[in-house]
Design a protein around this motif. Structure first.
Motif, PDB file in Angstrom:
ATOM      1  N   GLU A 163     -10.490  16.856  -6.641  1.00 34.27           N
ATOM      2  CA  GLU A 163      -9.228  17.587  -6.532  1.00 34.27           C
ATOM      3  C   GLU A 163      -8.500  17.649  -7.875  1.00 34.27           C
ATOM      4  OE1 GLU A 163      -7.192  18.442  -3.031  1.00 34.27           O
ATOM      5  OE2 GLU A 163      -9.187  19.299  -3.341  1.00 34.27           O
ATOM      6  N   LEU A 164      -8.532  16.560  -8.627  1.00 36.93           N
ATOM      7  CA  LEU A 164      -7.882  16.555  -9.941  1.00 36.93           C
ATOM      8  C   LEU A 164      -8.493  17.627 -10.843  1.00 36.93           C
ATOM      9  CD1 LEU A 164      -7.565  12.720 -10.633  1.00 36.93           C
ATOM     10  CD2 LEU A 164      -5.679  14.327 -10.259  1.00 36.93           C
ATOM     11  N   ALA A 165      -9.807  17.724 -10.850  1.00 46.45           N
ATOM     12  CA  ALA A 165     -10.479  18.725 -11.684  1.00 46.45           C
ATOM     13  C   ALA A 165     -10.159  20.134 -11.220  1.00 46.45           C
ATOM     14  CB  ALA A 165     -11.988  18.481 -11.655  1.00 46.45           C
ATOM     15  N   ARG A 166     -10.179  20.339  -9.913  1.00 44.18           N
ATOM     16  CA  ARG A 166      -9.944  21.679  -9.371  1.00 44.18           C
ATOM     17  C   ARG A 166      -8.532  22.162  -9.656  1.00 44.18           C
ATOM     18  NH1 ARG A 166     -10.643  23.330  -3.018  1.00 44.18           N
ATOM     19  NH2 ARG A 166     -12.602  24.248  -3.715  1.00 44.18           N
ATOM     20  N   TRP A 167      -7.531  21.362  -9.324  1.00 43.92           N
ATOM     21  CA  TRP A 167      -6.149  21.844  -9.444  1.00 43.92           C
ATOM     22  C   TRP A 167      -5.678  21.911 -10.890  1.00 43.92           C
ATOM     23  CZ3 TRP A 167      -6.118  24.504  -5.602  1.00 43.92           C
ATOM     24  CH2 TRP A 167      -6.411  24.051  -4.320  1.00 43.92           C
ATOM     25  N   MET A 179       0.859  -1.182   0.000  1.00 44.87           N
ATOM     26  CA  MET A 179       0.000   0.000   0.000  1.00 44.87           C
ATOM     27  C   MET A 179       0.891   1.225   0.000  1.00 44.87           C
ATOM     28  SD  MET A 179      -2.970  -0.974   2.750  1.00 44.87           S
ATOM     29  CE  MET A 179      -1.795  -1.352   4.036  1.00 44.87           C
ATOM     30  N   GLY A 180       0.303   2.355  -0.270  1.00 46.85           N
ATOM     31  CA  GLY A 180       1.085   3.585  -0.283  1.00 46.85           C
ATOM     32  C   GLY A 180       0.364   4.706   0.439  1.00 46.85           C
ATOM     33  N   PHE A 181       1.138   5.478   1.190  1.00 48.68           N
ATOM     34  CA  PHE A 181       0.607   6.665   1.853  1.00 48.68           C
ATOM     35  C   PHE A 181       0.601   7.800   0.844  1.00 48.68           C
ATOM     36  CE2 PHE A 181       1.071  10.479   4.518  1.00 48.68           C
ATOM     37  CZ  PHE A 181       0.033  10.279   5.418  1.00 48.68           C
ATOM     38  N   SER A 182      -0.524   8.444   0.693  1.00 43.45           N
ATOM     39  CA  SER A 182      -0.658   9.505  -0.300  1.00 43.45           C
ATOM     40  C   SER A 182      -1.164  10.781   0.368  1.00 43.45           C
ATOM     41  CB  SER A 182      -1.620   9.067  -1.407  1.00 43.45           C
ATOM     42  OG  SER A 182      -1.579   9.965  -2.487  1.00 43.45           O
ATOM     43  N   ALA A 183      -1.058  11.877  -0.360  1.00 47.38           N
ATOM     44  CA  ALA A 183      -1.472  13.160   0.205  1.00 47.38           C
ATOM     45  C   ALA A 183      -1.877  14.114  -0.909  1.00 47.38           C
ATOM     46  CB  ALA A 183      -0.337  13.746   1.040  1.00 47.38           C
ATOM     47  N   THR A 184      -2.115  15.356  -0.541  1.00 44.95           N
ATOM     48  CA  THR A 184      -2.615  16.371  -1.461  1.00 44.95           C
ATOM     49  C   THR A 184      -1.785  16.458  -2.738  1.00 44.95           C
ATOM     50  OG1 THR A 184      -3.286  17.631   0.494  1.00 44.95           O
ATOM     51  CG2 THR A 184      -3.313  18.790  -1.616  1.00 44.95           C
ATOM     52  N   SER A 185      -0.460  16.321  -2.608  1.00 46.39           N
ATOM     53  CA  SER A 185       0.417  16.450  -3.772  1.00 46.39           C
ATOM     54  C   SER A 185       0.132  15.400  -4.844  1.00 46.39           C
ATOM     55  CB  SER A 185       1.883  16.359  -3.348  1.00 46.39           C
ATOM     56  OG  SER A 185       2.136  15.138  -2.682  1.00 46.39           O
ATOM     57  N   PHE A 186      -0.541  14.314  -4.479  1.00 48.07           N
ATOM     58  CA  PHE A 186      -0.897  13.296  -5.471  1.00 48.07           C
ATOM     59  C   PHE A 186      -1.761  13.906  -6.569  1.00 48.07           C
ATOM     60  CE2 PHE A 186      -4.057  10.011  -6.791  1.00 48.07           C
ATOM     61  CZ  PHE A 186      -3.186   9.168  -7.467  1.00 48.07           C
ATOM     62  N   THR A 187      -2.688  14.760  -6.188  1.00 50.14           N
ATOM     63  CA  THR A 187      -3.570  15.380  -7.178  1.00 50.14           C
ATOM     64  C   THR A 187      -2.958  16.626  -7.802  1.00 50.14           C
ATOM     65  OG1 THR A 187      -4.724  16.430  -5.310  1.00 50.14           O
ATOM     66  CG2 THR A 187      -5.722  14.463  -6.260  1.00 50.14           C
ATOM     67  N   THR A 188      -2.183  17.379  -7.052  1.00 53.10           N
ATOM     68  CA  THR A 188      -1.583  18.572  -7.646  1.00 53.10           C
ATOM     69  C   THR A 188      -0.490  18.206  -8.640  1.00 53.10           C
ATOM     70  OG1 THR A 188      -0.006  18.799  -5.801  1.00 53.10           O
ATOM     71  CG2 THR A 188      -2.098  19.983  -5.617  1.00 53.10           C
TER      72      THR A 188
END
Length: 248
Positions: free
Chosen positions: A232-236, A15-24
């Protein structure tokens, strides 16, 4: 890290820990070695963290509306700091600029600390940051927090309104943290992992540890993370394209 998750065997052990930067990053980096939707299964949204809008104490504005009016009176003359191009703080401010049609100049820094110091010293007028990071400066009198960009007020600053309470809808911004698995992981395994992590999230000691970092546990099913990532993908992507932002 996300590349390694995407390439791993979908056996439930990676598994992987992800955060906001994944979408930005999807908006900032033209070619990634994975698809942000198709390459992963969403396991859980661990929690979220609010950010606030701060100004130097010398700035003559006691509300976000007053600050925006101040910027409109001096287009291109006032500045805001961030920890660098493409950071969540940078993109959040560009979202605010886009939606309120203001001309506020970006001054990228190499770290949150140096950016915060410049605002606290009134060399730069504003910044978006976490209340935990900026709190000591607020208490010391060098910064003033005008709004919380989340949907709820922060206990440590009960008098600071949310962005919606300040009269602006659709501008809520929170950083987030979640867990991803390689695409094709057995849904039963994903459900079991979600249940186990949610159980940890209900532990009082764990919740207290998150609270000290300003985080709110989500306790959500996998679909909640999928919905968040999609939005988030759409927004950023829209913000990055509109502002012409390039990552350092």
């Amino acid at each position: 890290g996300h590349t390694e998750i995407a390439r791993a065997a979908p056996n439930g052990y990676t598994m992987g820990f992800s955060a906001t930067s994944f979408t930005t990053n999807v908006a900032l980096v033209p070619k990634l070695p994975y698809d942000p939707i198709k390459s992963f299964d969403r396991v859980i949204l661990l929690g979220t963290n609010v950010v606030g809008f701060f100004v130097a104490n010398k700035v003559p504005a006691s509300s976000l509306k007053e600050f925006l009016e101040l910027v409109r009176q001096q287009p291109g003359k006032l500045n805001y700091a961030s920890p660098g191009n493409g950071t969540p703080q940078h993109l959040a401010m560009e979202l605010l600029k886009l939606e309120t049609a203001i001309d506020l100049v970006h001054v990228p820094h190499r770290s949150s600390g140096s950016a915060m110091a410049d605002v606290a010293g009134a060399h730069v007028q504003a910044m978006i940051s976490s209340p935990q990071t900026a709190g000591p400066f607020v208490q010391g009198g060098s910064l003033r927090m005008l709004v919380i960009l989340g949907s709820e007020r922060v206990a440590a600053f009960p008098d600071v309104p949310t962005i919606r309470e300040a009269g602006f809808s659709g501008l809520e911004v929170e950083t987030w943290y979640g867990v991803l698995a390689p695409a094709g992981t057995n849904p039963t395994v994903v459900a079991a992992l979600n249940a186990e992590i949610n159980a940890i999230g209900r532990d009082a000691e764990f919740r207290d540890a998150l609270a000290k970092q300003g985080m709110t546990p989500a306790a959500a099913p996998p679909a909640r993370l999928g919905e968040l990532i999609k939005n988030e993908l759409a927004r950023w992507t829209r913000v990055v394209d509109s502002a012409g932002i390039k990552a350092d």
